[in-house]
Scaffold this active site. Structure first.
Site: not given
Ligand SMILES: *Cc1c(COP(=O)(O)O)cnc(C)c1O
Length: 389
Positions: A123, A210, A239
């Site tokens: 993702f 990532d 995040k």
């Protein structure tokens, strides 16, 4: 728009690992707003930074130098050993920057159609390039045509990547999550990143990590790659970097930083004084409170307890974790457990359909961990009894 199907709960305030709904009912938060609020809710140091910075300066644009941005860049460089940073406002944007850098890198070598190897079950975000890079058809369906320049490999499979390299001459990079988050808390073999690093070195490819979910202490190191004693060429963060204030970052080394010139990339909001001041404060607070070591210890405790209570349960396929990124995989769909847990005032997540995912704030106490462990084990037992009946 109808993009989410939220639970019928509205939170009005938070304190540490507890959220309070509008009836003042407390909920134990074992999800942290999806790995965002690593310091928990309303952390006094973060609140203080937001208030004081907002009273001084929020935004000037990148047409001027920004002191807090430079300070944050220095801090990130120090903890990551990557020496250049581009600031964005989200994870997807950080990944867009990474993809653009990889393409520039390819073109600089005369590769006209630079291609990035990406993984199954990955993702990377919801913008056109990042959803094209994502390994989940549900994220892509209906949004074709996809962005070109990606080729897909199974996760944790070095042989498959070598095989791709034999059949493609345009590869410029491998883009991978050190632990797949949305894909089900998938932890690769211990040597996977090391082998990827070696392969990338041999082929002249960039290694793009990532770390949007794994970064900022989540796995028990500042960044998950530090478990492997390697360096990526590009790393993306978002995040937990701002503990809830939107900020993303794309970090890189000298292999690509020299390729970007004024005018090649940018962002109006990215790197603004407010977001950067807060992220500086996040880093300082994590250091002061020694939260990374705490995440390691508490993560081990979670795993040991879950193994003890669920290790012999046949329908529990796997118990996985690194630091405070924890997954319990069942042999059947279990998305209904999110609501069942919320009914018991516990916030958890289920991802990939059958993986209970826990991402508690790094300030979680052992007592709070026990509460989560007991409730989750109980919910699993009830579910399995009902399924058997
Ligand atoms: C959440 C996430 C993203 C996307 O971040 P946004 O801020 O939602 O755009 C990308 N990659 C990973 C690994 C993520 O967990």
């Amino acid at each position: 728009m109808n993009t989410y199907a939220p639970l019928e709960i509205t939170f009005t305030r938070g304190e540490g690992a507890i959220l309070y709904d509008k009836h003042n009912q407390p909920y134990l938060d074992a999800l942290s707003g999806i790995a965002v609020c690593g310091l928990g809710h309303a952390h006094p140091a973060i609140t203080e930074t937001i208030c004081s910075q907002a009273g001084q300066l929020i935004h000037t644009s990148n047409l001027y130098r920004i002191e807090k941005q430079e300070l944050l860049a220095d801090k990130l460089a120090q903890i990551s050993s990557l020496d250049r940073v581009f600031f964005a406002n989200s994870g997807a944007e950080a990944n867009e920057a990474a993809i653009k850098l990889a393409r520039l890198y390819g073109h600089a070598q005369g590769i006209n159609k630079p291609t990035i190897i990406v993984m199954d079950k990955s993702f990377h975000g919801r913008t056109m390039a990042t959803l094209s890079a994502t390994g989940n058809r549900k994220v892509q369906a209906g949004f074709e045509p996809l962005v070109q320049g990606f080729v897909r490999a199974p996760y944790d499979d070095i042989a498959a990547i070598k095989n791709i390299s034999d059949n493609h001459s345009n590869i410029v990079a491998v883009m991978v999550e050190p632990v797949q988050g949305e894909g089900g808390v998938n932890i690769p073999d211990e040597s996977y990143l090391n082998q990827l690093r070696t392969l990338c070195d041999n082929k002249g490819w960039l290694l793009i990590l990532d770390e949007i979910q794994t970064g900022m202490g989540r796995t028990g190191k500042w960044f998950a790659f530090q478990h492997n004693n390697i360096q990526p060429d590009i790393m993306t963060l978002a995040k937990a970097l701002g503990n809830g204030l939107p900020i993303g970052a794309c970090l890189t080394n000298e292999k690509t930083s020299a390729l970007i010139k004024p005018g090649n990339h940018g962002s109006t909001f990215g790197g603004n004084p407010l977001a950067c001041a807060v992220a500086c404060s996040v880093i300082d607070t994590m250091e002061e409170q020694q939260l990374i070591d705490h995440a390691t210890r508490l993560g081990r405790y979670f795993l040991a307890q879950f193994s003890k209570q669920l290790g012999n349960v046949e329908s529990v396929r796997a118990i996985r974790g690194k630091g405070l990124m924890i997954g319990i995989e069942l042999n059947q769909p279990c998305t209904e457990l999110v609501k069942a847990a919320a009914d018991r005032q516990l916030l958890i997540n289920v991802t990939a359909g059958n993986v209970i995912r826990l991402l508690p704030p790094l300030i979680f106490t052992q007592q709070q961990a026990d509460q989560v462990i007991n409730t989750v084990c109980e919910l699993i037992q009830i579910k399995l009894h009902q399924a058997a009946a």
